[in-house]
Design an enzyme around this catalytic site. Structure first.
Site, mmCIF file in Angstrom:
data_model
loop_
_atom_site.group_PDB
_atom_site.id
_atom_site.type_symbol
_atom_site.label_atom_id
_atom_site.label_comp_id
_atom_site.label_asym_id
_atom_site.label_seq_id
_atom_site.Cartn_x
_atom_site.Cartn_y
_atom_site.Cartn_z
ATOM 1 N N SER A 193 6.751 2.015 7.532
ATOM 2 C CA SER A 193 5.846 1.868 6.384
ATOM 3 C C SER A 193 4.537 2.569 6.689
ATOM 4 O O SER A 193 3.854 2.232 7.668
ATOM 5 C CB SER A 193 5.572 0.380 6.122
ATOM 6 O OG SER A 193 4.372 0.253 5.376
ATOM 7 N N HIS A 227 8.907 4.168 4.067
ATOM 8 C CA HIS A 227 8.609 3.033 3.193
ATOM 9 C C HIS A 227 7.163 3.148 2.703
ATOM 10 O O HIS A 227 6.242 3.345 3.500
ATOM 11 C CB HIS A 227 8.810 1.755 3.999
ATOM 12 C CG HIS A 227 8.676 0.478 3.248
ATOM 13 N ND1 HIS A 227 9.719 -0.076 2.522
ATOM 14 C CD2 HIS A 227 7.638 -0.387 3.116
ATOM 15 C CE1 HIS A 227 9.322 -1.216 1.977
ATOM 16 N NE2 HIS A 227 8.055 -1.433 2.323
ATOM 17 N N ASP A 251 4.241 1.218 0.509
ATOM 18 C CA ASP A 251 3.841 -0.079 -0.039
ATOM 19 C C ASP A 251 2.798 0.090 -1.134
ATOM 20 O O ASP A 251 1.654 0.456 -0.865
ATOM 21 C CB ASP A 251 3.278 -0.958 1.084
ATOM 22 C CG ASP A 251 4.378 -1.466 1.993
ATOM 23 O OD1 ASP A 251 5.341 -2.051 1.471
ATOM 24 O OD2 ASP A 251 4.281 -1.269 3.218
ATOM 25 N N MET A 277 0.510 -1.627 -3.896
ATOM 26 C CA MET A 277 -0.093 -2.934 -4.221
ATOM 27 C C MET A 277 -1.174 -2.751 -5.266
ATOM 28 O O MET A 277 -1.955 -1.789 -5.194
ATOM 29 C CB MET A 277 -0.706 -3.559 -2.966
ATOM 30 C CG MET A 277 0.269 -3.666 -1.803
ATOM 31 S SD MET A 277 -0.451 -4.559 -0.426
ATOM 32 C CE MET A 277 0.761 -4.240 0.862
ATOM 33 N N HIS A 321 8.127 0.370 -2.370
ATOM 34 C CA HIS A 321 8.108 -1.089 -2.517
ATOM 35 C C HIS A 321 6.974 -1.454 -3.465
ATOM 36 O O HIS A 321 5.796 -1.350 -3.104
ATOM 37 C CB HIS A 321 7.901 -1.690 -1.116
ATOM 38 C CG HIS A 321 7.820 -3.182 -1.069
ATOM 39 N ND1 HIS A 321 7.477 -3.871 0.081
ATOM 40 C CD2 HIS A 321 8.043 -4.132 -2.004
ATOM 41 C CE1 HIS A 321 7.486 -5.158 -0.164
ATOM 42 N NE2 HIS A 321 7.814 -5.355 -1.423
ATOM 43 N N MET A 337 4.711 -3.820 -5.167
ATOM 44 C CA MET A 337 4.130 -5.170 -5.205
ATOM 45 C C MET A 337 3.087 -5.163 -6.312
ATOM 46 O O MET A 337 1.873 -5.172 -6.061
ATOM 47 C CB MET A 337 3.527 -5.501 -3.830
ATOM 48 C CG MET A 337 4.606 -5.793 -2.790
ATOM 49 S SD MET A 337 4.005 -5.645 -1.099
ATOM 50 C CE MET A 337 4.144 -3.879 -0.875
ATOM 51 N N MET A 357 11.236 -10.443 2.328
ATOM 52 C CA MET A 357 9.948 -10.327 3.004
ATOM 53 C C MET A 357 9.851 -11.380 4.110
ATOM 54 O O MET A 357 10.136 -12.556 3.872
ATOM 55 C CB MET A 357 8.792 -10.553 2.022
ATOM 56 C CG MET A 357 8.627 -9.502 0.939
ATOM 57 S SD MET A 357 8.134 -7.894 1.548
ATOM 58 C CE MET A 357 6.645 -8.264 2.457
ATOM 59 N N ASP A 394 11.138 -6.927 5.942
ATOM 60 C CA ASP A 394 9.838 -6.257 5.897
ATOM 61 C C ASP A 394 8.749 -7.275 6.214
ATOM 62 O O ASP A 394 8.594 -8.271 5.501
ATOM 63 C CB ASP A 394 9.656 -5.691 4.477
ATOM 64 C CG ASP A 394 8.350 -4.933 4.295
ATOM 65 O OD1 ASP A 394 7.614 -4.744 5.272
ATOM 66 O OD2 ASP A 394 8.089 -4.515 3.144
HETATM 67 C C1 DX5 Z 1 3.459 -6.074 3.419
HETATM 68 C C2 DX5 Z 1 4.224 -4.771 3.249
HETATM 69 C C3 DX5 Z 1 4.874 -4.356 4.518
HETATM 70 C C4 DX5 Z 1 3.871 -4.172 5.606
HETATM 71 C C5 DX5 Z 1 4.522 -4.322 6.916
HETATM 72 O O1 DX5 Z 1 3.092 -6.575 2.216
HETATM 73 O O2 DX5 Z 1 5.248 -4.888 2.291
HETATM 74 O O3 DX5 Z 1 5.693 -3.206 4.346
HETATM 75 O O4 DX5 Z 1 3.233 -2.944 5.531
HETATM 76 O O5 DX5 Z 1 3.555 -4.265 7.912
HETATM 77 P P1 DX5 Z 1 3.848 -4.771 9.393
HETATM 78 O O6 DX5 Z 1 5.086 -4.083 9.854
HETATM 79 O O7 DX5 Z 1 2.628 -4.385 10.146
HETATM 80 O O8 DX5 Z 1 4.036 -6.256 9.283
HETATM 81 ZN ZN ZN Z 2 6.857 -3.201 2.163
#
Ligand code: DX5
Ligand code: ZN
Length: 233
Positions: A10, A35, A37, A39, A68, A70, A139, A177
């Site tokens: 990610s 990946h 993320d 948000m 992903h 969110m 998650m 994840d």
């Molecule tokens: C969290 C994200 C993850 C996150 C993982 O909300 O969806 O993908 O970046 O980070 P680590 O591997 O550092 O927990």
């Molecule tokens: Zn993620």
């Protein structure tokens, strides 16, 4: 055919000033997917990146881009991420009341569809679409930030999904994840996880990105029994 677990670094923990270098190091280091993320500051208490970043990443790597989402009302953004070059879009069951239509819309765009559950959400919420999705993401931290500690409770949902997928002969890959590193990845694999997302353990590894990837892969291989045909990725 090569068999193996799939690793999806990610970029949330990457150095954004040198993102291209980080992506190339991940690709050379053996990443299977990248990946991303997304948000929105509503569904989760953080704001990260959008289609403009996906578009830039698309130019820097040939690896599949695993996006992903969110975000609240993800339907509004599917076209934009498809156009930006995403290969798969994962939406949260908690963010929609039209899961089946959402999955259909993603697949109509020619992309792989993923469905995610946050800690505390039952795998039952995925059942209406389990037979047709490509990825189910469990998650193992509360979504919002990288660098959090791995939660073991969601592995009960991983285990249950693993059994259901076998029973129904579904194709969905189980992805985990959050807090994934060389210690936790094998634990998740034992519960049935096949695709491993890691941000800080890879992009924040003190010895560099390829070492971070290698450490997770070695820990999984040491445990044996790879589940996935990596050539399908
Ligand atoms: C969290 C994200 C993850 C996150 C993982 O909300 O969806 O993908 O970046 O980070 P680590 O591997 O550092 O927990
Ligand atoms: Zn993620």
């Amino acid at each position: 055919m090569a068999k193996g677990f799939l690793l999806a670094p990610s970029i949330l923990s990457a150095d954004f000033l040198h993102l291209e270098d980080a992506l190339q190091a991940a690709e050379k280091g053996g990443a299977d997917w990248i990946h991303i993320d997304v948000m929105d500051g509503h569904f989760v208490p953080n704001i990260t990146m959008g289609p403009v970043v996906v578009k830039a990443v698309r130019r820097a790597t040939a690896l599949p881009l695993d996006v992903h989402l969110m975000v609240e009302s993800p339907r509004r953004f599917l076209d934009d991420f498809a156009e930006a070059g995403a290969d798969s879009l994962t939406v949260h069951v908690e963010a929609t009341n039209e899961l089946e239509r959402l999955v259909e819309a993603i697949q109509d765009l020619g992309l792989r569809a993923g469905v995610a559950i946050s800690p505390g959400t039952s795998a039952d919420r995925v059942l209406p679409v389990l037979d047709r999705i490509d990825v189910v993401l469990v998650m193992t931290v509360r979504p919002g930030f990288s660098g959090q500690s791995f939660m073991a409770e969601p592995l009960l949902e991983v285990r249950r999904l693993h059994e259901l997928i076998l029973k129904e002969q579904a194709q969905a890959l189980i992805q985990v994840d959050g807090g994934i590193d060389a210690q936790t990845a094998p634990v998740a694999a034992q519960a049935g996880a096949e695709v491993f997302v890691a941000a800080s353990a890879i992009f924040g590894h003190p010895e560099g990105i390829p070492v971070g990837i290698r450490a997770i892969r070695d820990s999984l291989e040491a445990q044996g029994a790879p589940l996935v045909d990596a050539s399908d990725s």
